[in-house]
Write a protein that holds these residues in place. Structure first.
Motif, short mmCIF file in Angstrom:
data_model
loop_
_atom_site.label_atom_id
_atom_site.label_comp_id
_atom_site.label_asym_id
_atom_site.label_seq_id
_atom_site.Cartn_x
_atom_site.Cartn_y
_atom_site.Cartn_z
N VAL A 91 -6.64 3.32 4.80
CA VAL A 91 -6.67 2.58 3.53
C VAL A 91 -6.12 3.46 2.40
N ALA A 92 -6.49 4.73 2.38
CA ALA A 92 -5.99 5.65 1.35
C ALA A 92 -4.48 5.82 1.46
N LEU A 93 -3.96 5.97 2.67
CA LEU A 93 -2.51 6.09 2.86
C LEU A 93 -1.79 4.81 2.44
N LEU A 102 0.97 4.66 -0.46
CA LEU A 102 2.30 4.12 -0.19
C LEU A 102 2.63 2.99 -1.17
N PHE A 103 1.67 2.12 -1.42
CA PHE A 103 1.87 1.03 -2.39
C PHE A 103 2.17 1.61 -3.78
N GLY A 104 1.41 2.63 -4.17
CA GLY A 104 1.62 3.25 -5.48
C GLY A 104 2.99 3.90 -5.61
N VAL A 105 3.42 4.60 -4.58
CA VAL A 105 4.74 5.25 -4.60
C VAL A 105 5.84 4.19 -4.64
N THR A 106 5.67 3.12 -3.88
CA THR A 106 6.65 2.03 -3.90
C THR A 106 6.77 1.42 -5.29
N ARG A 107 5.65 1.19 -5.95
CA ARG A 107 5.66 0.64 -7.32
C ARG A 107 6.30 1.62 -8.30
N LEU A 108 6.06 2.92 -8.11
CA LEU A 108 6.65 3.92 -8.98
C LEU A 108 8.16 3.91 -8.87
N PHE A 109 8.69 3.89 -7.63
CA PHE A 109 10.14 3.85 -7.45
C PHE A 109 10.72 2.54 -7.98
N ALA A 110 10.03 1.46 -7.83
CA ALA A 110 10.50 0.17 -8.37
C ALA A 110 10.58 0.24 -9.89
#
Length: 182
Positions: free
Chosen positions: A14-16, A20-28
């Motif tokens: 769940v933490a990973l 991953l969701f947070g990093v994806t949103r950051l790059f977006a």
């Protein structure tokens, strides 16, 4: 003991997934294009488009009596199949100190038809190297575009100044290039 390992693995997964969701949103967020605004502001300078429209350059010489000169022989004329758009700007230095400005070379036009930016064919800013504090200057940029190249909904100036960029709306108001008799 087996149940504790399952809980730990679940928490790690769940933490990973959250990371991953947070990093994806950051790059977006980094890949999101800047929106064009009515006034661009960079380094204490404000730029606003005050007028934009097509210039009648009179390519058609068929109706002119006497010697017929092709457009290629007329200095300063747009190439055949292109029209000239004029974009008048007001540039204001909002600070007290003078600012470096090479206004004729800091702008490019996005027309909405492709991702390429069109550089000005010419301008009326001249060699203005600096703009004094609390002063403004008006000038016009001229762009040669293929007929029908302008898309009013996504036309803007891309202004690059001091290592930063801003996008300024170009209100063409549905202007359509004039038609020539062929």
């Amino acid at each position: 003991m087996h149940l504790a390992r399952i809980r730990i693995v679940t928490v790690v997964v769940v933490a990973l997934a959250a990371a991953l969701f947070g990093v994806t949103r950051l790059f977006a967020a980094f890949n999101t294009e800047a929106q064009a605004t009515e006034v661009g502001s960079l380094d204490g300078l404000n730029v606003q488009v005050t007028k934009a429209g097509w210039i009648d350059m009179g390519h058609d010489m068929a109706s002119t009596p006497g010697f017929q000169m092709p457009p290629a022989m007329m200095p300063g004329m747009p190439e055949q199949g292109k029209e000239r758009l004029s974009v008048t700007l007001t540039v204001l230095n909002t600070g007290d100190a003078s600012k470096a400005a090479r206004l004729g070379s800091e702008f490019a036009l996005h027309t909405g038809k492709d991702a390429e930016l069109v550089t000005p064919q010419s301008d009326t800013f001249g060699e203005l190297p600096r703009l004094a504090g609390r002063n403004a200057v008006n000038g016009t940029l001229f762009f040669d575009l293929p007929s029908g190249e302008l898309d009013d909904s996504s036309t803007w100036l891309e202004w690059s100044h001091g290592g930063s960029t801003a996008r300024i709306l170009v209100p063409v108001n549905g202007a359509v290039p004039h038609q020539h008799n062929s």
